[in-house]
Design a protein around this motif. Structure first.
Motif, short mmCIF file in Angstrom:
data_model
loop_
_atom_site.label_atom_id
_atom_site.label_comp_id
_atom_site.label_asym_id
_atom_site.label_seq_id
_atom_site.Cartn_x
_atom_site.Cartn_y
_atom_site.Cartn_z
N VAL A 99 5.36 2.76 -7.75
CA VAL A 99 5.89 3.99 -8.35
C VAL A 99 4.75 4.65 -9.11
CG1 VAL A 99 7.54 4.97 -9.98
CG2 VAL A 99 8.22 3.04 -8.52
N PHE A 100 4.41 5.89 -8.72
CA PHE A 100 3.25 6.60 -9.25
C PHE A 100 3.68 7.62 -10.31
CE2 PHE A 100 2.10 5.04 -5.10
CZ PHE A 100 0.77 4.66 -5.21
N VAL A 101 2.92 7.63 -11.43
CA VAL A 101 3.23 8.51 -12.56
C VAL A 101 2.01 9.39 -12.85
CG1 VAL A 101 4.00 8.63 -14.95
CG2 VAL A 101 4.73 6.71 -13.49
N HIS A 102 2.16 10.69 -12.73
CA HIS A 102 1.05 11.62 -12.93
C HIS A 102 0.84 11.93 -14.41
CE1 HIS A 102 3.67 14.99 -14.04
NE2 HIS A 102 4.48 14.58 -13.10
N GLY A 103 -0.25 12.64 -14.70
CA GLY A 103 -0.53 13.10 -16.05
C GLY A 103 -0.33 14.60 -16.17
N SER A 104 -0.95 15.19 -17.19
CA SER A 104 -0.80 16.64 -17.42
C SER A 104 -1.40 17.44 -16.27
CB SER A 104 -1.50 17.05 -18.71
OG SER A 104 -0.99 16.33 -19.80
N PHE A 105 -0.83 18.62 -16.05
CA PHE A 105 -1.30 19.58 -15.04
C PHE A 105 -1.10 19.12 -13.60
CE2 PHE A 105 -4.79 20.32 -18.41
CZ PHE A 105 -3.89 20.98 -19.23
N HIS A 106 -0.41 18.01 -13.38
CA HIS A 106 -0.19 17.51 -12.03
C HIS A 106 1.29 17.24 -11.81
CE1 HIS A 106 -4.42 16.89 -12.76
NE2 HIS A 106 -4.64 16.51 -11.52
N ALA A 107 1.60 16.83 -10.59
CA ALA A 107 2.96 16.39 -10.26
C ALA A 107 2.84 15.41 -9.10
CB ALA A 107 3.85 17.58 -9.90
N ALA A 108 3.95 15.13 -8.44
CA ALA A 108 3.97 14.10 -7.40
C ALA A 108 2.96 14.38 -6.29
CB ALA A 108 5.37 13.98 -6.81
N TRP A 109 2.65 15.63 -6.04
CA TRP A 109 1.76 15.99 -4.94
C TRP A 109 0.38 15.34 -5.07
CZ3 TRP A 109 -2.91 17.92 -5.91
CH2 TRP A 109 -3.12 18.53 -7.14
N CYS A 110 -0.08 15.08 -6.33
CA CYS A 110 -1.44 14.56 -6.50
C CYS A 110 -1.58 13.16 -5.92
CB CYS A 110 -1.85 14.57 -7.97
SG CYS A 110 -1.01 13.38 -9.05
N TRP A 111 -0.47 12.43 -5.81
CA TRP A 111 -0.49 11.10 -5.17
C TRP A 111 -0.24 11.22 -3.67
CZ3 TRP A 111 -2.29 7.92 -8.66
CH2 TRP A 111 -1.96 8.09 -10.01
N ALA A 112 0.52 12.23 -3.28
CA ALA A 112 0.88 12.39 -1.87
C ALA A 112 -0.32 12.76 -1.01
CB ALA A 112 1.97 13.46 -1.73
N GLU A 113 -1.34 13.36 -1.61
CA GLU A 113 -2.52 13.77 -0.85
C GLU A 113 -3.23 12.61 -0.18
OE1 GLU A 113 -4.93 17.01 -0.55
OE2 GLU A 113 -2.85 17.05 0.08
N ARG A 114 -3.56 11.58 -0.94
CA ARG A 114 -4.41 10.49 -0.43
C ARG A 114 -3.79 9.11 -0.58
NH1 ARG A 114 -8.18 13.29 2.52
NH2 ARG A 114 -9.27 14.87 1.25
N TRP A 115 -3.33 8.80 -1.78
CA TRP A 115 -2.97 7.41 -2.06
C TRP A 115 -1.62 7.01 -1.47
CZ3 TRP A 115 -4.85 5.44 -7.51
CH2 TRP A 115 -6.26 5.45 -7.52
N LEU A 116 -0.66 7.90 -1.37
CA LEU A 116 0.60 7.53 -0.73
C LEU A 116 0.38 7.13 0.74
CD1 LEU A 116 2.14 8.29 -3.28
CD2 LEU A 116 3.74 9.56 -1.88
N PRO A 117 -0.35 7.92 1.54
CA PRO A 117 -0.62 7.48 2.91
C PRO A 117 -1.40 6.16 2.96
CG PRO A 117 -1.08 9.82 2.67
CD PRO A 117 -0.83 9.29 1.29
N PHE A 118 -2.39 6.01 2.07
CA PHE A 118 -3.22 4.81 2.08
C PHE A 118 -2.39 3.56 1.80
CE2 PHE A 118 -5.75 1.62 -0.14
CZ PHE A 118 -6.87 1.49 0.67
N PHE A 119 -1.60 3.58 0.72
CA PHE A 119 -0.87 2.37 0.33
C PHE A 119 0.36 2.12 1.21
CE2 PHE A 119 -3.27 3.16 -3.61
CZ PHE A 119 -3.85 1.91 -3.76
N SER A 120 0.98 3.17 1.70
CA SER A 120 2.13 2.96 2.60
C SER A 120 1.65 2.32 3.90
CB SER A 120 2.86 4.27 2.87
OG SER A 120 2.05 5.18 3.57
N HIS A 121 0.50 2.73 4.39
CA HIS A 121 -0.03 2.13 5.62
C HIS A 121 -0.47 0.69 5.40
CE1 HIS A 121 0.22 5.44 8.44
NE2 HIS A 121 -0.21 6.26 7.51
N ALA A 122 -0.69 0.33 4.12
CA ALA A 122 -1.02 -1.07 3.79
C ALA A 122 0.25 -1.89 3.59
CB ALA A 122 -1.88 -1.12 2.53
N GLY A 123 1.42 -1.27 3.78
CA GLY A 123 2.68 -2.02 3.72
C GLY A 123 3.49 -1.85 2.46
N PHE A 124 3.10 -0.93 1.57
CA PHE A 124 3.82 -0.74 0.31
C PHE A 124 4.75 0.48 0.37
CE2 PHE A 124 -0.07 -2.97 -0.76
CZ PHE A 124 0.35 -3.94 -1.67
N PRO A 125 6.04 0.31 0.07
CA PRO A 125 6.90 1.48 -0.12
C PRO A 125 6.39 2.27 -1.34
CG PRO A 125 8.19 -0.53 0.09
CD PRO A 125 6.77 -0.96 -0.11
#
Length: 346
Positions: free
Chosen positions: A87-113
């Protein structure tokens, strides 16, 4: 390595809310209530293949945007324990999209929901109070706890960036007491996190040691000058090698994310430092970036000392580690750490 994280200095820079983060847009289908209204970003974030967007309804009636990405099938190798959700938590000036760019694809492909939230009062597709009251550590951690309790079936690993890291620290402190409202975790990762005492020390160190840089970062974050200056945006959040077109794209998204503060700073300062974490059973990874223009080396060390762990400083990356041109470096370190976690029984 430049120091400085914004926000909480009551004395000098009361409006320094410096935690990078950026959101997506507001959903035209968001349910309207008497106390909420949706945000509509000029620059909507387009989901990548395999990602989905939905709303999580809080008890207060507000909706939080959730961008999710599940591991591809087939499921993990037989005999290997299931990977815990992230579960990813962003900081100021960001939202969920900042994780969706790179790290969500990376970690989901490694087997993590994977689940990335857009916190209230930030511009994603999350709704905000009609009176535009900023959140507090308690409200943000309560919102995350509500999401985990209702939608994450097993203890997840919380990953927080910048001020999102401070929110994760507050969540951890809630686990030490007798608050059944906060579900247990399998671990936590703090990425370029504001330390437990807040950013006052960061602000003062910057002012005393690098006054010109302090002026720059104050203009960039407190005055939001990063939104109109590409060079300043790059210097604040990204490596110098970052492609200008990509910086511009993220700058536009961040600009839409910063219309409201993540915190009410007076309430934030009054609630700090984060309560001591006495239980050392939770696995915690504390990561910083060698080229961080916001959180300095002493801030990284403070957080690591607080949890009695050895900090990891990732070389050649900047504050927005999950978006930087060398984003794989931090992701690979986290993945290696996740692989070493002791499997937990269901």
């Amino acid at each position: 390595m430049p120091p400085m994280a914004t926000s909480a200095s009551v004395l000098t820079l009361p409006r320094l809310s410096i935690s990078p983060t950026m959101p997506a847009r507001a959903s035209p289908t968001t349910t309207m209530t008497r106390r909420t209204r949706p945000l509509r970003a000029a620059c909507a974030y387009t989901l990548q293949e395999g990602q989905s967007r939905r709303s999580h309804r809080l008890p207060c009636g507000l909706d939080l945007e959730v961008i999710a990405q599940q591991p591809p099938s087939p499921p993990p190798t037989p005999g290997r324990s299931e990977r815990p959700p992230l579960v990813f938590v962003h900081g100021s000036f960001h939202a969920a999209w900042c994780w969706a760019e790179r790290w969500l694809p990376f970690f989901s492909h490694a087997g993590f929901p994977c689940f990335a939230l857009s916190l209230r009062a930030q511009q994603g597709e999350s709704s905000i109070p009609s009176d535009t009251v900023a959140g507090t550590l308690e409200t943000h951690t309560g919102d995350i706890a509500d999401f985990i309790r209702k939608e994450v079936p097993v203890p997840p690993i919380l990953i927080g960036h910048s001020f999102g890291g401070l929110i994760v620290q507050q969540y951890i402190s809630c686990l030490q007491g007798s608050e059944p409202f906060h579900p247990k975790l399998s671990g936590a990762v703090l990425v370029c996190s504001v330390p437990p005492s807040g950013n006052s020390g960061l602000v003062w160190r910057y002012l005393l040691t690098k006054p010109i840089a302090a002026i720059k970062v104050t203009l960039s974050l407190a005055a939001k000058a990063y939104a109109n200056s590409l060079p300043l945006c790059k210097e604040t959040f990204f490596s110098s090698q970052m492609d200008d077109e990509l910086v511009l794209r993220y700058q536009n998204l961040m600009k839409e994310s910063s219309k409201l503060p993540l915190f009410d700073l007076r309430k934030l300062n009054a609630s700090l430092p984060v309560p001591s974490a006495t239980d050392g059973t939770l696995e915690i990874l504390v990561m910083g970036a060698s080229n961080d223009f916001i959180v300095d080396a002493e801030g990284l060390s403070e957080t690591a000392r607080f949890y009695n762990v050895q900090p990891v400083c990732v070389k050649g990356v900047a504050h927005d580690m999950m978006l930087d041109c060398s984003w794989e470096k931090g992701a690979a370190i986290i993945l290696s750490w996740l692989d070493k976690l002791a499997p937990r029984s269901a």
